[in-house]
Design a protein around this motif. Structure first.
Motif, PDB file in Angstrom:
ATOM      1  N   LYS A  84      12.194   7.768  -4.549  1.00  0.00           N
ATOM      2  CA  LYS A  84      11.580   6.622  -5.237  1.00  0.00           C
ATOM      3  C   LYS A  84      10.606   5.881  -4.307  1.00  0.00           C
ATOM      4  CE  LYS A  84      13.037   2.081  -7.037  1.00  0.00           C
ATOM      5  NZ  LYS A  84      12.693   1.273  -5.845  1.00  0.00           N
ATOM      6  N   GLU A  85      11.052   5.612  -3.094  1.00  0.00           N
ATOM      7  CA  GLU A  85      10.208   4.835  -2.174  1.00  0.00           C
ATOM      8  C   GLU A  85       8.999   5.652  -1.704  1.00  0.00           C
ATOM      9  OE1 GLU A  85      10.721   1.885  -2.250  1.00  0.00           O
ATOM     10  OE2 GLU A  85      12.841   1.505  -2.486  1.00  0.00           O
ATOM     11  N   ALA A  86       9.176   6.962  -1.562  1.00  0.00           N
ATOM     12  CA  ALA A  86       8.051   7.812  -1.152  1.00  0.00           C
ATOM     13  C   ALA A  86       6.983   7.869  -2.245  1.00  0.00           C
ATOM     14  CB  ALA A  86       8.546   9.220  -0.813  1.00  0.00           C
ATOM     15  N   ASN A  87       7.424   7.977  -3.490  1.00  0.00           N
ATOM     16  CA  ASN A  87       6.462   7.978  -4.598  1.00  0.00           C
ATOM     17  C   ASN A  87       5.732   6.633  -4.681  1.00  0.00           C
ATOM     18  OD1 ASN A  87       6.965  10.611  -5.427  1.00  0.00           O
ATOM     19  ND2 ASN A  87       8.629  10.019  -6.794  1.00  0.00           N
ATOM     20  N   GLU A  88       6.476   5.562  -4.466  1.00  0.00           N
ATOM     21  CA  GLU A  88       5.871   4.237  -4.506  1.00  0.00           C
ATOM     22  C   GLU A  88       4.893   4.040  -3.335  1.00  0.00           C
ATOM     23  OE1 GLU A  88       6.113   2.168  -6.915  1.00  0.00           O
ATOM     24  OE2 GLU A  88       5.074   0.452  -6.010  1.00  0.00           O
ATOM     25  N   MET A  89       5.254   4.591  -2.180  1.00  0.00           N
ATOM     26  CA  MET A  89       4.375   4.493  -1.003  1.00  0.00           C
ATOM     27  C   MET A  89       3.009   5.108  -1.297  1.00  0.00           C
ATOM     28  SD  MET A  89       4.538   3.564   2.378  1.00  0.00           S
ATOM     29  CE  MET A  89       2.952   2.762   2.116  1.00  0.00           C
ATOM     30  N   ALA A  90       3.000   6.263  -1.968  1.00  0.00           N
ATOM     31  CA  ALA A  90       1.729   6.925  -2.278  1.00  0.00           C
ATOM     32  C   ALA A  90       0.890   6.068  -3.220  1.00  0.00           C
ATOM     33  CB  ALA A  90       1.985   8.302  -2.890  1.00  0.00           C
ATOM     34  N   LYS A  91       1.546   5.439  -4.191  1.00  0.00           N
ATOM     35  CA  LYS A  91       0.816   4.560  -5.118  1.00  0.00           C
ATOM     36  C   LYS A  91       0.220   3.368  -4.390  1.00  0.00           C
ATOM     37  CE  LYS A  91       3.666   5.132  -9.256  1.00  0.00           C
ATOM     38  NZ  LYS A  91       4.662   4.458 -10.092  1.00  0.00           N
ATOM     39  N   VAL A  92       1.038   2.751  -3.553  1.00  0.00           N
ATOM     40  CA  VAL A  92       0.588   1.557  -2.836  1.00  0.00           C
ATOM     41  C   VAL A  92      -0.535   1.915  -1.856  1.00  0.00           C
ATOM     42  CG1 VAL A  92       1.299  -0.226  -1.201  1.00  0.00           C
ATOM     43  CG2 VAL A  92       2.791   0.361  -3.118  1.00  0.00           C
ATOM     44  N   ALA A  93      -0.412   3.059  -1.194  1.00  0.00           N
ATOM     45  CA  ALA A  93      -1.461   3.490  -0.261  1.00  0.00           C
ATOM     46  C   ALA A  93      -2.788   3.628  -0.985  1.00  0.00           C
ATOM     47  CB  ALA A  93      -1.074   4.815   0.394  1.00  0.00           C
ATOM     48  N   ALA A  94      -2.751   4.180  -2.179  1.00  0.00           N
ATOM     49  CA  ALA A  94      -3.985   4.385  -2.953  1.00  0.00           C
ATOM     50  C   ALA A  94      -4.666   3.065  -3.288  1.00  0.00           C
ATOM     51  CB  ALA A  94      -3.669   5.161  -4.231  1.00  0.00           C
ATOM     52  N   SER A  95      -3.875   2.004  -3.361  1.00  0.00           N
ATOM     53  CA  SER A  95      -4.461   0.686  -3.681  1.00  0.00           C
ATOM     54  C   SER A  95      -5.269   0.132  -2.526  1.00  0.00           C
ATOM     55  CB  SER A  95      -3.340  -0.307  -4.036  1.00  0.00           C
ATOM     56  OG  SER A  95      -2.679  -0.763  -2.863  1.00  0.00           O
ATOM     57  N   GLY A  96      -4.958   0.577  -1.305  1.00  0.00           N
ATOM     58  CA  GLY A  96      -5.684   0.090  -0.136  1.00  0.00           C
ATOM     59  C   GLY A  96      -5.309  -1.324   0.285  1.00  0.00           C
ATOM     60  N   ASP A  97      -4.261  -1.861  -0.294  1.00  0.00           N
ATOM     61  CA  ASP A  97      -3.820  -3.232   0.001  1.00  0.00           C
ATOM     62  C   ASP A  97      -2.918  -3.205   1.240  1.00  0.00           C
ATOM     63  OD1 ASP A  97      -2.355  -5.622   0.127  1.00  0.00           O
ATOM     64  OD2 ASP A  97      -2.307  -5.860  -2.052  1.00  0.00           O
ATOM     65  N   ALA A  98      -3.466  -3.652   2.367  1.00  0.00           N
ATOM     66  CA  ALA A  98      -2.748  -3.530   3.646  1.00  0.00           C
ATOM     67  C   ALA A  98      -1.410  -4.272   3.636  1.00  0.00           C
ATOM     68  CB  ALA A  98      -3.620  -4.030   4.791  1.00  0.00           C
ATOM     69  N   ALA A  99      -1.384  -5.448   3.022  1.00  0.00           N
ATOM     70  CA  ALA A  99      -0.134  -6.222   3.003  1.00  0.00           C
ATOM     71  C   ALA A  99       0.928  -5.506   2.177  1.00  0.00           C
ATOM     72  CB  ALA A  99      -0.396  -7.612   2.440  1.00  0.00           C
ATOM     73  N   GLN A 148       5.798  -1.971   1.579  1.00  0.00           N
ATOM     74  CA  GLN A 148       6.363  -0.717   1.086  1.00  0.00           C
ATOM     75  C   GLN A 148       6.784   0.202   2.229  1.00  0.00           C
ATOM     76  OE1 GLN A 148       7.578  -0.085  -1.646  1.00  0.00           O
ATOM     77  NE2 GLN A 148       8.106   2.056  -1.261  1.00  0.00           N
ATOM     78  N   PHE A 149       6.067   0.112   3.346  1.00  0.00           N
ATOM     79  CA  PHE A 149       6.464   0.892   4.519  1.00  0.00           C
ATOM     80  C   PHE A 149       7.865   0.471   4.972  1.00  0.00           C
ATOM     81  CE2 PHE A 149       6.734   1.473   9.145  1.00  0.00           C
ATOM     82  CZ  PHE A 149       6.497   2.837   9.238  1.00  0.00           C
ATOM     83  N   GLY A 150       8.130  -0.813   4.886  1.00  0.00           N
ATOM     84  CA  GLY A 150       9.474  -1.308   5.222  1.00  0.00           C
ATOM     85  C   GLY A 150      10.532  -0.747   4.281  1.00  0.00           C
ATOM     86  N   ASN A 151      10.222  -0.749   3.008  1.00  0.00           N
ATOM     87  CA  ASN A 151      11.157  -0.200   2.014  1.00  0.00           C
ATOM     88  C   ASN A 151      11.406   1.294   2.252  1.00  0.00           C
ATOM     89  OD1 ASN A 151      11.157  -2.700   0.762  1.00  0.00           O
ATOM     90  ND2 ASN A 151       9.585  -2.141  -0.728  1.00  0.00           N
ATOM     91  N   LEU A 152      10.318   1.990   2.523  1.00  0.00           N
ATOM     92  CA  LEU A 152      10.424   3.432   2.757  1.00  0.00           C
ATOM     93  C   LEU A 152      11.245   3.716   4.020  1.00  0.00           C
ATOM     94  CD1 LEU A 152       9.666   6.359   2.136  1.00  0.00           C
ATOM     95  CD2 LEU A 152       7.445   5.960   3.225  1.00  0.00           C
ATOM     96  N   GLY A 153      10.959   2.962   5.074  1.00  0.00           N
ATOM     97  CA  GLY A 153      11.693   3.138   6.332  1.00  0.00           C
ATOM     98  C   GLY A 153      13.193   2.922   6.137  1.00  0.00           C
ATOM     99  N   LYS A 154      13.542   1.933   5.327  1.00  0.00           N
ATOM    100  CA  LYS A 154      14.959   1.674   5.052  1.00  0.00           C
ATOM    101  C   LYS A 154      15.611   2.869   4.347  1.00  0.00           C
ATOM    102  CE  LYS A 154      14.698  -3.328   4.699  1.00  0.00           C
ATOM    103  NZ  LYS A 154      14.389  -4.393   3.745  1.00  0.00           N
TER     104      LYS A 154
END
Lengths: 156, 156
Positions: free
Chosen positions: A115-130, A135-141
């Motif tokens: 779930k977090e990996a799929n979300e990471m890809a979506k968020v990365a595509a947005s280009g929103d650094a914050a 999401q990187f924190g969520n994925l790392g957890k």
């Protein structure tokens, strides 16, 4: 490249544990491949982290996030067949015995990572650094959630 | 995981060779990561091959093709910085010196691989086994195109 062996091994992954043992005999291939997948995920996580902490390059983050997403969905769980709880790929496997006995927990942490990996890809595509940082924190957890349960502390 | 080191190393990949050498000192991380990427590609190629030669499972082929596509677009060329022509990751690097001197050929074979990997993912999604077989051949040629030019024969 060892296509012949790989093909045999990979075919075997769809078979029973007994058929697998008969088909490839050794666990080394599976262990080496899953260690390679983990390393590639680690490289990609490191790249996202570097972009969060340094200059943010949207394209690099997308490359890394897409890699993580593809690997999270690659079916690499198939590389943990019965009989691969010990053995050496690039190095001795760090998998804990619990990986092969606690299916409920494995499913829970595996689905969380997915779930977090799929979300990471979506968020990365947005280009929103914050948002990437969050999401990187969520994925790392979710990575840690699996490692804490199923990976030995040594040789990490 | 060695996030701290990886982050430092990865940040350094965007810098000059001199800055890179200063920042991480060793080439081992880059070599280990690129060997892991190659192994993961090899595993995925083996899975597609097994599906072509055995029972065709569309989902497995998609998993493998998406992995190859993500890695082909991951920017792993950044792991071949100056100073990494020799050294050991999981094993001694097999890269030829020509990798670092023949930019025109590198671009040619790299772009060919990229094109075929992207096409492989498209074809996999179609679920057409015959088309997958044809495109797998094209993709394999593009892998070989790079290996023949830039990878030593030993330790493959």
């Amino acid at each position: 490249m060892k296509f012949k062996n790989m093909a045999v091994a990979t075919l075997a992954l769809g078979l029973s544990a007994a058929a697998l043992a008969q088909a490839i005999g050794k666990a080394e291939d599976q262990i080496r491949w899953r260690q390679s997948v983990m390393q590639t995920q680690g490289w990609s996580m490191g790249r996202i982290k570097a972009n969060i902490e340094g200059t943010f390059n949207k394209d690099q983050v997308i490359q890394a996030a897409n890699t993580i997403q593809a690997l999270a969905n690659s079916g690499s769980g198939g590389l943990f067949q019965s009989g691969t709880g010990t053995g050496k790929g690039w190095h001795d496997t760090n998998v804990k015995p619990e990986y092969f006995t606690n299916a409920a927990k494995l499913k829970e942490v595996g689905m969380a990572y997915n779930k977090e990996a799929n979300e990471m890809a979506k968020v990365a595509a947005s280009g929103d650094a914050a948002a990437v940082k969050t999401q990187f924190g969520n994925l790392g957890k979710s990575c840690k959630g699996c490692h804490d349960e199923f990976r030995k502390k040594e040789n990490q």
